[in-house]
Design a protein around this motif. Structure first.
Motif, PDB file in Angstrom:
ATOM      1  N   SER C 246      29.468  28.289  63.705  1.00  0.00           N
ATOM      2  CA  SER C 246      29.802  27.562  62.471  1.00  0.00           C
ATOM      3  C   SER C 246      29.232  28.239  61.241  1.00  0.00           C
ATOM      4  O   SER C 246      29.599  27.913  60.133  1.00  0.00           O
ATOM      5  N   PHE C 247      28.281  29.170  61.455  1.00  0.00           N
ATOM      6  CA  PHE C 247      27.571  29.837  60.385  1.00  0.00           C
ATOM      7  C   PHE C 247      26.711  28.855  59.581  1.00  0.00           C
ATOM      8  O   PHE C 247      25.516  29.042  59.435  1.00  0.00           O
ATOM      9  N   GLU C 248      27.314  27.799  59.075  1.00  0.00           N
ATOM     10  CA  GLU C 248      26.541  26.856  58.290  1.00  0.00           C
ATOM     11  C   GLU C 248      25.991  25.741  59.185  1.00  0.00           C
ATOM     12  O   GLU C 248      26.404  25.589  60.336  1.00  0.00           O
ATOM     13  N   VAL C 249      25.046  24.994  58.652  1.00  0.00           N
ATOM     14  CA  VAL C 249      24.401  23.960  59.445  1.00  0.00           C
ATOM     15  C   VAL C 249      25.377  22.820  59.766  1.00  0.00           C
ATOM     16  O   VAL C 249      26.123  22.356  58.893  1.00  0.00           O
ATOM     17  N   VAL C 258      32.679  18.766  54.287  1.00  0.00           N
ATOM     18  CA  VAL C 258      33.048  19.442  55.522  1.00  0.00           C
ATOM     19  C   VAL C 258      33.193  20.942  55.257  1.00  0.00           C
ATOM     20  O   VAL C 258      34.065  21.359  54.500  1.00  0.00           O
ATOM     21  N   PHE C 259      32.309  21.728  55.853  1.00  0.00           N
ATOM     22  CA  PHE C 259      32.304  23.180  55.645  1.00  0.00           C
ATOM     23  C   PHE C 259      32.234  23.543  54.150  1.00  0.00           C
ATOM     24  O   PHE C 259      32.834  24.510  53.714  1.00  0.00           O
ATOM     25  N   GLU C 260      31.471  22.758  53.422  1.00  0.00           N
ATOM     26  CA  GLU C 260      31.321  23.018  51.992  1.00  0.00           C
ATOM     27  C   GLU C 260      30.568  24.331  51.743  1.00  0.00           C
ATOM     28  O   GLU C 260      30.811  25.018  50.739  1.00  0.00           O
TER      29      GLU C 260
ATOM     30  N   THR D  99      40.313  23.163  52.828  1.00  0.00           N
ATOM     31  CA  THR D  99      41.532  23.583  53.514  1.00  0.00           C
ATOM     32  C   THR D  99      41.241  24.931  54.146  1.00  0.00           C
ATOM     33  O   THR D  99      40.338  25.643  53.723  1.00  0.00           O
ATOM     34  N   TYR D 100      41.993  25.265  55.192  1.00  0.00           N
ATOM     35  CA  TYR D 100      41.766  26.585  55.782  1.00  0.00           C
ATOM     36  C   TYR D 100      42.993  27.125  56.474  1.00  0.00           C
ATOM     37  O   TYR D 100      43.856  26.372  56.906  1.00  0.00           O
TER      38      TYR D 100
END
Lengths: 313, 313, 313, 313
Positions: C246-249, C258-260, D99-100
């Motif tokens: 996920s790279f981020e926490v 979400v994935f900010e 978005t992705y």
């Protein structure tokens, strides 16, 4: 290496000579160009007669679902991917705001209910009608015996309820169906005959294991035995199917080779095989004789085809 | 950005209010759980009646071949790959030296003869029976309206020979088939009626262009017009097909939206569409009314299905 | 529907006006045509300086293996298929009997060690440098921001041993790395600075879970927090990586979207991300500063790239 | 068939005897478990020395783009598909509206710039280090010699400008590079030596044909000849590459087998091959000696790898 070359030449000579004396063991009775085998027996007259079997108009969908969870012979896999081309971010096309889904398939044709084409099984590289794999099995598609050649199939279907014959819900793995069992089941169900050009389907209850015991489902099965295969071949049926992944009995019978029943039917007798055919509802309805229709997707050079045959009675 | 939020709220309110006053425009007449539309009209009685149309037993294979050269709507592609697992270097399995070919499919379900499922086309994200794309069109498969739900289809088929009607080999692109043309073709062929639950197929000769002029084949076509679509929908047919990639007329008629005919049939009326249906031989035989059967491969969550319908007359 | 249209027009006007007043939030500091972000900072001078970090010549392979068992973000899958074209049945080519294997890949680029391209993450459809998904994210490939644009990368790499910092084998999931933790780890390791154009890699020990607890591995992780992302962005690093999926926490920090963190780095700051980077052996060697090189396969229009970066010290 | 068996036995005996006298012809000098060949020569000392070649810090991206239009050896194909999982109809994730894009790859690893792994080429089924295809080349991945074994590569690179040597833009197809041409080019460019563990790249200008004359590009090429291959193998280089699809000269030299140069390098000498390596810019800069780095994506059991090597000088 001096000795090897002359020996090879002698060997080639012997094999060639031998080939000229004995006809190719997979030669078709329908001629050297034949690619469809006993499906040739399904004549208009045969089809017309089969339509007379329809008395209620009830239809049966014989295909199971194909997806990533469908147990399949390794390393077969399957996935569908849904896309919305040109609509990223919620776009649509034109004044009526048309949106659409499209789908990509990435998988093996041998997942789910499948028709084994005549190019599927061989004997040491020799396939139906004297075709050698090295001549026709190209990486980008079979150049002969591909599923695109299978004609429209509409013929008499016969369902043999082996679970009923053995008085069980699910016939035990390793149970071979040979002449005695086939004739026994016919007698029990009141089926008078199996005829040239027929499709014969075996019901064992085996599909009930999917989702419950996939390991058992996919590693063993009841099914047609070697003598049963020879018996049905002698009756000149067009197609034989079952509600198992393997179609034939696994473990193989004593002294029977690896998928030898497939070899007897496909290359040696030009008989197509159907696997994972769901006849559960037909058994409940005692739909023993019926009009069977099958149109296999015509993927050029395909070995097998994911199918959904229809029974009408 | 202060102004936007209140305006959005107002908008949402208006749309919501409107939705409460008007039922969802794609609601099914078969109830809120319906996923198959007019295929519901194919009852056993309908099927039984259709089997009575068979008089000769001749079968027709309506699928064209699907392969890497089959012209398809961009960016659709297709490839089959043949492998011989466990046989590298010429190996075989067991004492009877079993060899086998297997095949992988990597391609789009919309290549070749195809059934457009009810999850294919929407109106600004709204699909058949009030299903919103955001709710069911997942990347790993449709959660509703997938082709696995399509039942076994066996019903009356009617073939409209539009090339004959226009007295030409290949009907010109942009030629719309509306009520006048449909009734004109019926009259010419002596077809008395199109009925509830029927499958209607249009013949235009367009498939003759494949391999000769793929660019023309795939960019334009004759086909069903908007009023023709509404007319056939009013007759409550189950499925409509044609021998073109687009099914409907392209260029679209004046004032008709992008694939609006698809919208009228699929989301608004629950009518499946068939494309690239090869009825050439049927036209030669004047096989105008027949038993039509279709078993679409049951790929879970699939949008479309590569099919090979069968006609029997 | 009468009210909606005028409202929409007003809305569009407001948004347009707003866009003219405020520059696009993802605008690149490298100009309107830029597609590579902070990788621009890797100048020849930067590269030359980085090569001076090499003192032993020991190389490190930072990629993990990619295969069907590699845990990946759903619905990502991966498979390789080996074929021997033209060699069916044991054939070979020419007098020296050449045989060969070839391989097909069917899978997602986001399986295994991966570079997230600048086209991977957006903010409500807005991607790096004011590119809107609807303009560039076509089904058959990104028309901008594709991985084919990433230049050859050779720059200073810095490894932050977060497991060492937290004095543990595997840093606990949900542990956020923010400015305090980053500076603390630097201090502990004697790293004096993180500089413009650097590649920063976090070591957490998380990859040890693969094959042991894939569920835990793929559902949560320690990783960069929001303020840590802003801190590193302020240092103008080129790429940031970690040894997690996920790279981020994850779970995300309180009040973090979400994935900010991905959003802060990729669209807002033009910083590429690396995931599942295996720095285990480097930690053992205390290889904290090194020459980092990366050549991502140039798949046109690709979003991500399966990579295998190299560290040399 | 009586005669065949004894003859076969004699043959097997002869071959076995021969095998016992001569060690397996593809045996590795690095021991029976070796899977990487001459890449073993790239020691830390070798890498360290190579980093000293960097004087300007300019980097070169040696990969060409891989996409559906990249000319490739049949039946190789390639496609990327972009999806937006969970965002159908314009959706986004969470409060920051993430978005992705994601991407699927469906294609062959031998399209574009590629590293030929040691499992790619064999001699009648015998591959590098006495590995037989039937033992390791499984349909779901190579069980030995897969590209996942290739270490991080950072070594001295040498570029031979054959176009300059022949004083032309594009070296003519069928032009073989043997010892005389290799030494001639070295002399012209002032390259004193080719050393153990080096990567040697040939520049011919051939990539200029892509998009202009794909047919010529992909059917013939200039390239390494048989004696040139033996010469470079005697120098114990690690990897040899060229800017052509075939790497070796096509048409093959008189009396040279089909891809025999591949056989000399890969199975017989454990030398990896690189194809379609773009050194155009390096030739312009006369970057003859440089630090070469390569990290091939570690696809488990992969035969080849789509790569993007980096040169730094």
């Amino acid at each position: 290496m001096n000795l090897i070359k002359p020996l090879t030449l002698i060997l080639v000579f012997i094999i060639t000579a031998s080939a000229q004396q004995n006809p190719c063991p997979t030669a078709s009775k329908f001629g050297p160009d034949d690619q469809i085998g006993n499906v040739n027996y399904i004549t208009p007259a045969k089809t017309l007669a089969a339509t007379k079997l329809v008395t209620t108009g009830k239809t049966y969908r014989l295909g199971i679902e194909t997806n990533k969870d469908t147990p399949a012979y390794p390393p077969r896999t399957f996935a569908v991917t849904i896309v919305q081309p040109g609509q990223t971010g919620g776009g649509s096309l034109g004044p009526t705001k048309t949106t659409y889904n499209d789908d990509m398939i990435v998988g093996w044709a041998g997942v789910g209910t499948q028709l084994d084409g005549l190019g599927h099984i061989g004997i040491d590289g020799l396939y139906y009608n004297c075709n050698k794999a090295s001549d026709f099995a190209m990486t980008d598609g079979l150049k002969k015996l591909g599923v695109e050649h299978v004609p429209a199939i509409a013929t008499r279907g016969v369902l043999l309820d082996m679970a009923g014959y053995f008085n069980t819900d699910i016939v035990k793995e390793g149970t071979a169906f040979n002449r005695a069992e086939i004739e026994g089941a016919m007698k029990r169900q009141g089926i008078k005959s199996i005829e040239k050009g027929d499709v014969v389907l075996f019901y064992t209850g085996w599909l009930k294991l999917i989702g419950k015991d996939n390991k058992r489902f996919g590693s063993v099965a009841p099914g047609l035995g070697r003598d049963g295969a020879k018996f049905l071949a002698s009756l000149e049926v067009a197609i034989i199917g079952a509600d198992t992944w393997s179609f034939e009995v696994v473990p193989f019978e004593k002294d029977v080779g690896v998928f030898e029943v497939h070899q007897i039917l496909i290359p040696l007798n030009g008989i197509h095989i159907l696997e994972n055919v769901n006849t559960e509802e037909m058994v409940r309805d005692q739909a023993w004789e019926f009009l069977f229709t099958l149109g296999a997707a015509r993927i050029t050079g395909g070995v097998q085809s994911i199918v959904n045959p229809i029974a009408i009675r």
